[in-house]
Write an enzyme that holds these catalytic residues in place. Structure first.
Site, PDB file in Angstrom:
ATOM      1  N   PRO A   1      -5.122 -21.188  90.667  1.00 47.82           N
ATOM      2  CA  PRO A   1      -5.764 -21.769  91.798  1.00 47.82           C
ATOM      3  C   PRO A   1      -4.873 -21.870  92.846  1.00 47.82           C
ATOM      4  CG  PRO A   1      -4.964 -23.252  89.830  1.00 47.82           C
ATOM      5  CD  PRO A   1      -5.022 -22.032  89.437  1.00 47.82           C
TER       6      PRO A   1
ATOM      7  N   CYS B   1      -5.122 -23.254  97.033  1.00 41.97           N
ATOM      8  CA  CYS B   1      -5.928 -23.984  97.763  1.00 41.97           C
ATOM      9  C   CYS B   1      -6.272 -23.000  99.040  1.00 41.97           C
ATOM     10  CB  CYS B   1      -5.386 -25.240  98.261  1.00 41.97           C
ATOM     11  SG  CYS B   1      -5.219 -26.516  96.931  1.00 41.97           S
TER      12      CYS B   1
ATOM     13  N   ALA C   1      -7.608 -26.063  93.431  1.00 39.46           N
ATOM     14  CA  ALA C   1      -7.666 -27.325  93.096  1.00 39.46           C
ATOM     15  C   ALA C   1      -8.822 -28.105  93.667  1.00 39.46           C
ATOM     16  CB  ALA C   1      -6.467 -27.950  93.669  1.00 39.46           C
TER      17      ALA C   1
ATOM     18  N   GLN D   1     -10.301 -25.736  88.677  1.00 44.15           N
ATOM     19  CA  GLN D   1      -9.153 -26.620  88.188  1.00 44.15           C
ATOM     20  C   GLN D   1      -9.498 -27.919  89.044  1.00 44.15           C
ATOM     21  OE1 GLN D   1      -5.236 -26.882  90.714  1.00 44.15           O
ATOM     22  NE2 GLN D   1      -4.244 -26.225  88.846  1.00 44.15           N
TER      23      GLN D   1
ATOM     24  N   TYR E   1       1.229 -33.625  91.525  1.00 44.25           N
ATOM     25  CA  TYR E   1       0.138 -34.266  91.927  1.00 44.25           C
ATOM     26  C   TYR E   1      -0.123 -35.341  90.938  1.00 44.25           C
ATOM     27  CZ  TYR E   1      -0.344 -30.583  95.110  1.00 44.25           C
ATOM     28  OH  TYR E   1      -0.140 -29.784  96.113  1.00 44.25           O
TER      29      TYR E   1
ATOM     30  N   ARG F   1      -2.818 -27.372  83.431  1.00 47.36           N
ATOM     31  CA  ARG F   1      -1.731 -26.728  83.880  1.00 47.36           C
ATOM     32  C   ARG F   1      -0.472 -27.831  84.231  1.00 47.36           C
ATOM     33  NH1 ARG F   1      -1.146 -23.200  89.553  1.00 47.36           N
ATOM     34  NH2 ARG F   1      -0.233 -21.488  88.579  1.00 47.36           N
TER      35      ARG F   1
ATOM     36  N   GLY G   1      -0.767 -14.915  91.822  1.00 44.72           N
ATOM     37  CA  GLY G   1      -1.380 -15.522  92.945  1.00 44.72           C
ATOM     38  C   GLY G   1      -0.844 -14.756  94.397  1.00 44.72           C
TER      39      GLY G   1
END
Length: 359
Positions: free
Chosen positions: A23, A25, A62, A104, A186, A234, A328
């Site tokens: 993931p 963003c 996310a 996610q 987070y 994760r 990524g």
């Protein structure tokens, strides 16, 4: 058979290869109005290109379980049915290309309400469309960040329910796997780490208390997610602190607990919870953390972190350090990395009919 291009079955879901997209963003959803949090043409083009390029599984970025759970006002969300319906266009295309669509589910906690990173990434005030973040404890992420509101147990129960509701919508949207975001500073990571969790109730202090919220979220998601489909988690395997933070030993212990609660794979990253942490980066720098979890727990793992070359990815899997690799930045640079890697390794992979002339 190349290990990188060997299919893998988790529960009843078969993933065509071990080249996965983590993931990342895009900060490109509408910030407000009736389509707030829904994907745009950018999202479709972004994910479609990687599917056409042969990626085996794509974890959509996310995706917030509530408006206040967004990192920025421009994040994707799954807190309403309009968002779920809009995501079906993406999952439908990925599935048609043979790519497994995953998503996610996330809550940004004290790192919420920030601007798009290419603008400043700075916290946004109410006059700029921002909101007050929430967290396990009233501790700001770093200099310039606001003091978050400490969550009550009633509010935590609401957040757990939001994760479950988002998982239901993810299924309706056509996703085949779901990942709970417990990393990168987070909300769930904030509960896990003693650096950010100073609570004195049943959700703070001991390892058992600090992991309680994470396991409640996992249980709620697993309860609504089909038994034949996998759930990922994760984790940041370390806060990169000499003491007083989340550690690799904690991660190994959590992996066993997550396995017992129905999680099928641990997506192993690091960092994100300490603004000033020093992280020694380099090729494959996070792979040893995944390898340790795989060696010391019953949970399969995916490795991430500056994995860029086909031979490097193949070696990670062949050596038993991980069960899949997540690329990524490399997939941002090269949407067809999987097809290029297959040629390098002498493996077979699918090619869209429209691109057969490129073979």
């Amino acid at each position: 058979m190349s290990a990188l291009f060997e299919p893998w079955t988790l529960r009843d879901l078969t993933i065509p290869n071990r080249v996965w997209m983590p993931p990342m963003c895009q900060y490109s959803a509408a910030p407000d109005g009736p389509t707030a949090g829904a994907p745009t043409d950018w999202h479709f083009a972004h994910y479609a290109a990687r599917a056409a390029g042969g990626t085996g599984l794509i974890i959509v970025e996310a995706t917030a379980v509530s408006p206040e759970g967004r990192i920025s006002p421009y994040d994707l969300g799954l807190w309403n049915d309009t968002q779920a319906e809009a995501l079906r266009r993406i999952t439908g295309f990925l599935t048609a290309q043979g790519t497994v669509p995953a998503v996610q589910l996330a809550h940004a906690g004290r790192k919420a309400s920030t601007d798009q990173p290419w603008r400043s990434g700075a916290p946004l005030g109410a006059e700029e469309g921002g909101w007050r973040p929430v967290a396990p404890s009233p501790i700001a992420f770093g200099a310039g960040h606001p003091l978050p509101e400490e969550l009550t147990t009633q509010q935590m129960t609401s957040v757990v329910r939001q994760f479950a509701d988002a998982a239901r919508r993810a299924l309706a949207a056509g996703f085949q796997a779901v990942e709970v975001h417990g990393a990168h500073g987070y909300l769930i990571h904030e509960f896990l780490s003693p650096y950010s969790n100073h609570r004195t109730d049943a959700y703070g202090g001991s390892y058992e208390n600090r992991t309680r919220f994470a396991l409640e979220v996992v249980d709620a998601v697993r309860a609504v997610w089909p038994e034949d489909k996998p759930v990922f988690f994760r984790v940041s395997a370390t806060d990169w602190l000499p003491e007083g933070g989340w550690t690799p030993e904690d991660t190994v212990r959590l992996a066993a607990d997550l396995h017992a609660h129905g999680v099928d794979l641990l997506d192993v990253s690091t960092g994100g919870n300490v603004a000033e942490a020093r992280i020694p980066t380099g090729p494959g720098y996070q792979v040893p953390f995944a390898a340790r979890v795989k060696a010391e727990s019953p949970l399969p793992v995916a490795a991430v972190g500056l994995i860029t070359e086909a031979e490097q990815a193949e070696k990670i899997l062949a050596n038993g350090e991980a069960d899949a690799v997540l690329l990524g930045r490399e997939l941002l640079r090269d949407p067809s990395w999987a097809r290029r890697a297959a040629r390098t390794l002498g493996a077979q992979t699918r090619v869209p009919e429209q691109y057969l002339r490129s073979v």
